[in-house]
Scaffold this motif. Structure first.
Motif, mmCIF file in Angstrom:
data_model
loop_
_atom_site.group_PDB
_atom_site.id
_atom_site.type_symbol
_atom_site.label_atom_id
_atom_site.label_comp_id
_atom_site.label_asym_id
_atom_site.label_seq_id
_atom_site.Cartn_x
_atom_site.Cartn_y
_atom_site.Cartn_z
ATOM 1 N N ARG A 4 0.858 -1.187 0.000
ATOM 2 C CA ARG A 4 0.000 0.000 0.000
ATOM 3 C C ARG A 4 0.888 1.228 0.000
ATOM 4 N N GLN A 5 0.572 2.177 -0.870
ATOM 5 C CA GLN A 5 1.317 3.428 -0.944
ATOM 6 C C GLN A 5 0.323 4.557 -1.176
ATOM 7 N N SER A 6 0.587 5.671 -0.551
ATOM 8 C CA SER A 6 -0.262 6.840 -0.719
ATOM 9 C C SER A 6 0.649 8.038 -0.948
ATOM 10 N N LEU A 7 0.261 8.900 -1.876
ATOM 11 C CA LEU A 7 1.054 10.088 -2.120
ATOM 12 C C LEU A 7 0.172 11.236 -2.585
ATOM 13 N N HIS A 8 0.657 12.441 -2.344
ATOM 14 C CA HIS A 8 -0.055 13.635 -2.780
ATOM 15 C C HIS A 8 0.496 14.045 -4.137
ATOM 16 N N ILE A 9 -0.402 14.331 -5.066
ATOM 17 C CA ILE A 9 -0.018 14.833 -6.380
ATOM 18 C C ILE A 9 -0.659 16.201 -6.537
ATOM 19 N N GLU A 10 0.154 17.182 -6.831
ATOM 20 C CA GLU A 10 -0.349 18.548 -6.972
ATOM 21 C C GLU A 10 -0.944 18.728 -8.371
ATOM 22 N N ALA A 11 -2.107 18.093 -8.541
ATOM 23 C CA ALA A 11 -2.886 18.167 -9.788
ATOM 24 C C ALA A 11 -4.324 17.802 -9.430
ATOM 25 N N PRO A 12 -5.297 18.313 -10.182
ATOM 26 C CA PRO A 12 -6.699 18.008 -9.878
ATOM 27 C C PRO A 12 -7.021 16.527 -10.015
ATOM 28 N N VAL A 13 -8.004 16.072 -9.257
ATOM 29 C CA VAL A 13 -8.421 14.670 -9.276
ATOM 30 C C VAL A 13 -8.699 14.198 -10.703
ATOM 31 N N GLU A 14 -9.394 15.006 -11.490
ATOM 32 C CA GLU A 14 -9.760 14.612 -12.857
ATOM 33 C C GLU A 14 -8.526 14.301 -13.695
ATOM 34 N N PRO A 72 -15.722 6.807 -11.889
ATOM 35 C CA PRO A 72 -15.027 8.000 -12.373
ATOM 36 C C PRO A 72 -14.591 8.946 -11.247
ATOM 37 N N ASN A 73 -13.329 9.333 -11.330
ATOM 38 C CA ASN A 73 -12.684 10.268 -10.407
ATOM 39 C C ASN A 73 -12.635 9.785 -8.954
ATOM 40 N N ARG A 74 -12.896 8.490 -8.720
ATOM 41 C CA ARG A 74 -12.878 7.944 -7.361
ATOM 42 C C ARG A 74 -12.027 6.684 -7.219
ATOM 43 N N ARG A 75 -12.249 5.689 -8.120
ATOM 44 C CA ARG A 75 -11.633 4.381 -7.881
ATOM 45 C C ARG A 75 -11.541 3.566 -9.174
ATOM 46 N N GLY A 96 -6.529 19.329 -0.505
ATOM 47 C CA GLY A 96 -6.038 20.683 -0.718
ATOM 48 C C GLY A 96 -6.250 21.080 -2.166
ATOM 49 N N SER A 97 -5.182 21.532 -2.816
ATOM 50 C CA SER A 97 -5.279 21.921 -4.227
ATOM 51 C C SER A 97 -4.877 20.782 -5.170
ATOM 52 N N GLY A 98 -4.745 19.587 -4.631
ATOM 53 C CA GLY A 98 -4.323 18.449 -5.442
ATOM 54 C C GLY A 98 -5.133 17.202 -5.171
ATOM 55 N N THR A 99 -4.467 16.053 -5.282
ATOM 56 C CA THR A 99 -5.114 14.747 -5.165
ATOM 57 C C THR A 99 -4.316 13.843 -4.244
ATOM 58 N N ARG A 100 -5.008 13.113 -3.385
ATOM 59 C CA ARG A 100 -4.399 12.039 -2.601
ATOM 60 C C ARG A 100 -4.654 10.759 -3.379
ATOM 61 N N LEU A 101 -3.592 10.148 -3.875
ATOM 62 C CA LEU A 101 -3.668 8.898 -4.614
ATOM 63 C C LEU A 101 -3.199 7.777 -3.697
ATOM 64 N N THR A 102 -4.060 6.781 -3.513
ATOM 65 C CA THR A 102 -3.705 5.622 -2.695
ATOM 66 C C THR A 102 -3.783 4.386 -3.567
ATOM 67 N N PRO A 130 9.324 3.767 -7.377
ATOM 68 C CA PRO A 130 9.903 4.723 -8.331
ATOM 69 C C PRO A 130 8.980 5.020 -9.524
ATOM 70 N N VAL A 131 8.194 4.035 -9.951
ATOM 71 C CA VAL A 131 7.256 4.244 -11.059
ATOM 72 C C VAL A 131 6.200 5.264 -10.653
ATOM 73 N N PHE A 132 5.655 5.131 -9.443
ATOM 74 C CA PHE A 132 4.642 6.082 -8.988
ATOM 75 C C PHE A 132 5.232 7.479 -8.810
ATOM 76 N N GLU A 133 6.495 7.574 -8.427
ATOM 77 C CA GLU A 133 7.144 8.881 -8.332
ATOM 78 C C GLU A 133 7.272 9.515 -9.726
ATOM 79 N N LYS A 134 7.534 8.685 -10.754
ATOM 80 C CA LYS A 134 7.586 9.200 -12.129
ATOM 81 C C LYS A 134 6.215 9.703 -12.574
ATOM 82 N N VAL A 135 5.158 8.966 -12.213
ATOM 83 C CA VAL A 135 3.798 9.392 -12.547
ATOM 84 C C VAL A 135 3.522 10.739 -11.882
ATOM 85 N N LYS A 136 3.865 10.854 -10.617
ATOM 86 C CA LYS A 136 3.669 12.090 -9.862
ATOM 87 C C LYS A 136 4.390 13.253 -10.559
ATOM 88 N N ALA A 137 5.668 13.069 -10.889
ATOM 89 C CA ALA A 137 6.466 14.125 -11.532
ATOM 90 C C ALA A 137 5.851 14.504 -12.889
#
Length: 143
Positions: A4-14, A72-75, A96-102, A130-137
């Protein structure tokens, strides 16, 4: 013990959700030795499927994955034909102004035995983190 991994991405959920709705997104960020084959995206998301090939410690693995849950936009729930890969669940929540991706991965078969599951969770963290960090970036850079 699933991975399980959770990270914040500074981008809208959509935007984050759209990146995960299309498996072709993974081609740009996949770990070394992983390639994607045929991909079919359904308009409603449910039933979207794709093939992949990965080399794991000199063993060539072939898989077929299908989206078995799509809200859509949930799961998104992504189930693999390979018990080692199991089922991935992605949850998207405004934060906040982004998305919590779990992300959570549950393996199947013998991998559910806790010593093997623990070993697999550690290997998954090392390979997928590392793949999820690339997605985030990628999402935060606007690509």
């Amino acid at each position: 013990m699933p991975y399980r991994q959770s990270l914040h991405i500074e981008a809208p959920v959509e935007k984050v959700f759209d990146a995960f709705r299309d498996p072709r997104t993974w081609r740009d960020v996949a770990a070394s030795g992983v390639s994607f084959g045929d991909t079919h995206c359904t308009p409603e998301g449910l039933g979207t499927h794709y093939t992949w090939i990965a080399n794991l410690a000199g063993i060539r693995l072939h898989g077929f994955n299908v989206y078995t849950e799509f809200v859509p936009n949930r799961r998104i729930t992504d189930r693999s034909s390979l018990s080692l890969e199991g089922t991935w669940t992605y949850e998207f929540e405004p934060e906040g102004s982004g998305t919590r991706l779990t992300m959570e991965n549950r393996s199947g078969g013998l991998w559910r035995l806790w010593p093997l599951e623990l070993l697999l969770a550690r290997a998954t963290a090392a390979s997928h983190g590392p793949v999820f960090e690339k997605v985030k970036a990628k999402l935060e850079s606007g690509q």
